[in-house]
Design a protein around this motif. Structure first.
Motif, short mmCIF file in Angstrom:
data_model
loop_
_atom_site.label_atom_id
_atom_site.label_comp_id
_atom_site.label_asym_id
_atom_site.label_seq_id
_atom_site.Cartn_x
_atom_site.Cartn_y
_atom_site.Cartn_z
N LYS A 119 2.17 -4.06 -11.60
CA LYS A 119 0.81 -5.27 -10.69
C LYS A 119 1.79 -4.69 -9.32
O LYS A 119 3.14 -5.57 -9.45
CB LYS A 119 0.88 -6.21 -11.23
CG LYS A 119 -0.25 -6.24 -12.62
CD LYS A 119 -0.36 -7.24 -12.99
CE LYS A 119 -1.31 -7.03 -14.54
NZ LYS A 119 -1.52 -8.60 -14.74
N GLY A 172 0.75 -0.73 -0.22
CA GLY A 172 -0.45 0.05 0.24
C GLY A 172 1.11 1.02 0.05
O GLY A 172 0.86 1.77 -1.09
N ASP A 176 -5.96 1.36 -10.32
CA ASP A 176 -7.36 0.61 -10.13
C ASP A 176 -6.44 -0.45 -8.45
O ASP A 176 -5.75 -0.68 -8.45
CB ASP A 176 -6.97 -0.89 -10.35
CG ASP A 176 -7.86 -2.34 -10.45
OD1 ASP A 176 -8.97 -2.20 -8.63
OD2 ASP A 176 -7.91 -3.10 -10.55
N LYS A 177 -6.94 1.21 -7.52
CA LYS A 177 -5.99 0.91 -6.16
C LYS A 177 -6.75 -0.23 -5.49
O LYS A 177 -5.36 -1.16 -4.15
CB LYS A 177 -6.87 2.00 -5.09
CG LYS A 177 -5.96 2.23 -3.88
CD LYS A 177 -6.56 3.04 -3.51
CE LYS A 177 -6.11 3.33 -2.12
NZ LYS A 177 -6.26 5.16 -1.40
N GLU A 178 -7.87 -0.96 -5.29
CA GLU A 178 -8.27 -2.69 -5.08
C GLU A 178 -7.40 -3.15 -5.72
O GLU A 178 -7.02 -4.19 -4.23
CB GLU A 178 -9.43 -2.73 -5.73
CG GLU A 178 -10.52 -2.22 -4.41
CD GLU A 178 -11.98 -2.32 -5.17
OE1 GLU A 178 -12.14 -3.35 -5.68
OE2 GLU A 178 -12.76 -1.56 -4.91
N ASN A 179 -6.85 -3.65 -6.69
CA ASN A 179 -5.82 -4.53 -7.09
C ASN A 179 -4.34 -3.95 -7.36
O ASN A 179 -3.77 -5.16 -7.89
CB ASN A 179 -6.10 -5.21 -8.03
CG ASN A 179 -7.81 -5.76 -8.48
OD1 ASN A 179 -8.60 -6.83 -7.10
ND2 ASN A 179 -9.12 -5.06 -9.38
N TYR A 180 -4.23 -2.82 -7.10
CA TYR A 180 -2.41 -2.70 -6.76
C TYR A 180 -2.39 -2.31 -8.49
O TYR A 180 -0.74 -3.33 -7.94
CB TYR A 180 -1.90 -3.09 -6.06
CG TYR A 180 -2.37 -3.14 -4.73
CD1 TYR A 180 -2.37 -2.16 -4.21
CD2 TYR A 180 -3.29 -4.07 -3.85
CE1 TYR A 180 -2.41 -1.24 -3.01
CE2 TYR A 180 -3.67 -3.49 -2.53
CZ TYR A 180 -3.24 -2.33 -1.94
OH TYR A 180 -3.42 -2.37 -0.94
N TYR A 221 2.84 1.36 -2.87
CA TYR A 221 1.80 2.02 -4.79
C TYR A 221 1.31 3.31 -4.14
O TYR A 221 1.35 4.17 -5.58
CB TYR A 221 0.33 1.17 -4.34
CG TYR A 221 -1.04 1.02 -5.95
CD1 TYR A 221 -0.52 0.90 -6.76
CD2 TYR A 221 -1.86 2.67 -5.35
CE1 TYR A 221 -1.82 0.58 -7.74
CE2 TYR A 221 -3.07 2.43 -6.40
CZ TYR A 221 -2.47 1.44 -7.52
OH TYR A 221 -3.06 1.35 -8.40
N LYS A 222 0.62 4.07 -3.09
CA LYS A 222 0.91 5.04 -3.19
C LYS A 222 1.74 6.48 -3.44
O LYS A 222 1.40 7.40 -3.63
CB LYS A 222 0.12 5.41 -1.89
CG LYS A 222 -0.47 6.60 -0.98
CD LYS A 222 -0.55 6.72 0.15
CE LYS A 222 -1.82 8.26 0.49
NZ LYS A 222 -0.32 9.08 0.11
#
Length: 161
Positions: free
Chosen positions: A103, A17, A74-78, A20-21
């Motif tokens: 990904k 998280g 796609d934050k849910e699936n990174y 990704y952020k």
């Protein structure tokens, strides 16, 4: 038009998280901090960061810039993908565009693997050399490593940006 693909997996100790952020949501700030020797400015020209957003990266020393079109967030699936459609990144080879897809996959150790796929779309029947593709892998991994380095050195980066 030919399509040439390169892939790499970068293993990071940074939690999924957070990495990704930093790359997707805070990129305009984090890129400049992580790569000041290369990136002079990162900015959003249009959009809110989601699909359809246009970003511009300006490189130091008058080396030019690139423009990017955000394709997927796609934050849910990174998952994050964007296309470079203009600028210096296309001048080394006869390219129409370069598409990047990241990904992020969590690891059991608490970090993540950044799986990157880069597709180079050549003009006409032009070929893209293996050396150029290998250089792309090195640049992608180097980019992720630089972001990781900033995050490891600044575990409270959210508060510092």
């Amino acid at each position: 038009m030919g399509v040439f693909t390169s892939e790499s997996d970068y293993v990071s100790s940074v939690p999924i998280g957070i990495l990704y952020k930093a790359i997707v949501e805070d990129g305009n700030i984090v890129y400049q901090k992580a790569l000041p020797q290369f990136i002079e400015r990162a900015e959003t020209l249009e959009g809110d960061g989601g699909p359809g957003t246009i970003k511009k990266i300006t490189f130091v020393g008058g080396l030019g810039s690139t423009k990017q079109h955000v394709d997927v967030v796609d934050k849910e699936n990174y998952v994050y993908s964007y296309s470079v459609y203009e600028g210096i990144a296309l001048s080394d080879q006869p390219l129409e565009k370069i598409c990047f897809e990241y990904k992020f996959v969590p690891t059991s150790e608490g970090g993540c693997i950044v799986k990157s796929t880069t597709k180079y779309y050549s003009k006409g029947d032009a070929e893209v050399s293996e050396e150029y593709l290998e250089g792309g892998i090195q640049r992608s991994d180097g980019f992720t490593k630089a972001i990781e380095g900033i995050l490891l050195a600044n575990p409270d980066y959210d508060k510092d940006c």
